[in-house]
Design an enzyme around this catalytic site. Structure first.
Site, PDB file in Angstrom:
ATOM      1  N   GLU A  83      -5.939  44.259 127.284  1.00  0.00           N
ATOM      2  CA  GLU A  83      -6.666  45.232 126.760  1.00  0.00           C
ATOM      3  C   GLU A  83      -8.086  44.930 126.574  1.00  0.00           C
ATOM      4  OE1 GLU A  83      -4.874  46.862 123.055  1.00  0.00           O
ATOM      5  OE2 GLU A  83      -6.063  48.703 123.288  1.00  0.00           O
ATOM      6  N   HIS A 142      -4.307  38.452 126.632  1.00  0.00           N
ATOM      7  CA  HIS A 142      -4.144  39.987 126.610  1.00  0.00           C
ATOM      8  C   HIS A 142      -5.130  40.915 127.463  1.00  0.00           C
ATOM      9  CE1 HIS A 142      -2.927  43.810 125.168  1.00  0.00           C
ATOM     10  NE2 HIS A 142      -3.544  43.911 123.947  1.00  0.00           N
ATOM     11  N   HIS A 200      -8.910  39.242 116.770  1.00  0.00           N
ATOM     12  CA  HIS A 200      -9.708  40.013 115.842  1.00  0.00           C
ATOM     13  C   HIS A 200      -9.884  39.418 114.170  1.00  0.00           C
ATOM     14  CE1 HIS A 200      -9.696  43.397 118.528  1.00  0.00           C
ATOM     15  NE2 HIS A 200      -8.364  43.357 118.571  1.00  0.00           N
ATOM     16  N   ASP A 205     -10.564  45.164 124.711  1.00  0.00           N
ATOM     17  CA  ASP A 205     -11.254  44.480 123.865  1.00  0.00           C
ATOM     18  C   ASP A 205     -11.295  42.971 123.721  1.00  0.00           C
ATOM     19  OD1 ASP A 205      -8.582  44.939 123.147  1.00  0.00           O
ATOM     20  OD2 ASP A 205      -9.009  45.143 120.823  1.00  0.00           O
ATOM     21  N   HIS A 253      -9.305  53.720 118.455  1.00  0.00           N
ATOM     22  CA  HIS A 253      -8.364  54.930 118.886  1.00  0.00           C
ATOM     23  C   HIS A 253      -7.546  55.413 117.814  1.00  0.00           C
ATOM     24  CE1 HIS A 253      -5.785  51.480 119.823  1.00  0.00           C
ATOM     25  NE2 HIS A 253      -6.725  51.113 120.653  1.00  0.00           N
TER      26      HIS A 253
HETATM   27 FE1  FEO Z   1      -4.332  45.188 121.911  1.00  0.00          FE
HETATM   28 FE2  FEO Z   1      -6.987  44.052 120.270  1.00  0.00          FE
HETATM   29  O1  FEO Z   1      -6.031  44.465 121.767  1.00  0.00           O
END
Ligand code: FEO
Length: 391
Positions: free
Chosen positions: A78, A76, A220, A80, A22
């Site tokens: 989100e 979390h 990540h 992803d 994004h």
């Molecule tokens: Fe806030 Fe990697 O998602």
């Protein structure tokens, strides 16, 4: 699938094609890391973006029958990280989804399902056999629902977005890839994702300070498994959270007919002559997510734009919008630019930088059409003033 410690597996997804998160340029791709802990009550920590659902489930099947999973920890919401929870739950419909209070609310809003939730609060623990998992609420690192999971038995912190990096790699450990790359991407990640939440980061660091952490498993990128790297990373997070910067100048400019560029290059020459570390950034060929990474380390910004239709250039407006959101505090700055007949657009430049957290140390330097050599020379008067802020 990769075993990262006895009975603990990486079951994530490597997204080689993610080059834009994004608006954050991610030329190195990314990973969505999911971890499976085998214990009396097998537990999955986070899932992956839905493009990797099948891969994740196949990885899990290589390790255990997915129906045996008792807990799915969603650190979390989100997408992803939680984007595959609905699919993995089809294999283990009785598994409890462990999350924060906000996590439950967010998951319900995303999936419209009333799963078997187990809400945990700060400091709660969950016994899964020989392991106790502890939960620490980390709101706004990165969303209000965020939490991290700590496994004392293995001294592992499952940190979700915190300490992550957008890197796709077949390596799983930071020190197997090249630490310069991993630390750079960790800084870029902090600058583009976590920068506005310094106060919350400090609270998290405080909460984690009493824990023995031998491995940080983010959601990540690469896993941190070296004691020295982890110490350095925690120290960097503290510096970034407190907006501790280096004594250097970043000149960021765009230009129409090279007048603002002349000013930018003159500033560069003068600062270099004064032995002040300085770097020049042309907005047209540098992505704003790379610029914000440089700003993370920089104390003084010189920001220049010409005026077009009574406004600063759109490239500069985009950077300012980004900076306002990321709240680049505790930095100093000065604006400059060229104009034809109206300086009104510079007000927006100044006001936006103030909102972004910059203290403007002098009135902006705005020159009509093409700068005279004398006007450029006069910029030299500002160098001692800039130097005053760099100590
Ligand atoms: Fe806030 Fe990697 O998602």
């Amino acid at each position: 699938m990769r075993k990262i410690k006895d009975d603990i597996y990486w079951t994530g997804y490597i997204d080689w094609n993610l080059h834009n998160f994004h608006g954050y340029s991610t030329p190195s791709g990314s990973t969505y890391n999911s971890y499976l802990i085998l214990d009396e009550k097998p537990t999955l920590i986070d899932s992956v973006k839905n493009i990797g659902t099948e891969k994740m489930i196949n990885y899990i099947k290589e390790i255990i029958d997915p129906s045996k999973i008792c807990y799915i920890i969603s650190n979390h919401t989100e997408m992803d990280h939680s984007g595959s929870i609905d699919k993995i739950l089809e294999y283990c419909p009785n598994a409890q989804v462990v999350c924060s209070n906000k996590g439950e609310e967010h998951l319900k809003r995303h999936f419209k399902k009333n799963w078997n939730f187990k809400v945990v609060n700060n400091g709660d623990t969950l016994n899964i056999g020989k392991r106790n998992l502890s939960f620490f609420m980390t709101p706004m690192v990165h969303w209000p629902d965020n939490m991290v999971t700590y496994c004392a038995h293995d001294s592992i912190l499952f940190s979700n977005d915190g300490f992550g990096q957008h890197i796709a790699s077949s390596e799983r450990f930071a020190n197997n890839l090249g630490l310069d790359i991993v630390f750079y991407e960790a800084a870029k990640y902090y600058a583009n994702i976590i920068l506005p939440y310094g106060n919350q980061v400090l609270k998290v660091l405080d909460a984690l300070s009493g824990l023995t952490i031998e491995m940080i498993c983010p959601s990540h990128g690469l896993i941190w498994n070296d004691k020295n790297d982890i110490s350095k990373l925690l120290e960097l997070y503290k510096n970034w959270a407190t907006h501790t910067t280096e004594n250097k100048v970043l000149i960021i400019y765009d230009t129409m007919w090279h007048s603002t560029e002349k000013m930018a290059y003159k500033f560069f020459d003068l600062l270099e002559k004064a032995n002040i570390p300085v770097e020049l950034i042309y907005l047209q060929n540098t992505h704003i997510s790379d610029i914000i990474t440089k700003i993370l380390f920089t104390k003084f910004l010189l920001i220049g734009s010409p005026i077009l239709n009574n406004q600063i250039l759109p490239t500069m407006s985009a950077l300012l919008t980004y900076m306002k959101g990321l709240k680049t505090k505790n930095r100093f700055g000065l604006t400059f630019g060229s104009y034809g007949w109206s300086t009104v657009g510079f007000k927006d430049l100044e006001e936006s930088l103030k909102i972004a957290g910059l203290e403007l140390v002098e009135n902006g330097i705005y020159l009509k059409f093409i700068p005279d050599p004398e006007e450029l020379e006069k910029l030299n008067d500002l160098i001692p003033k800039i130097k005053n802020y760099l100590n």
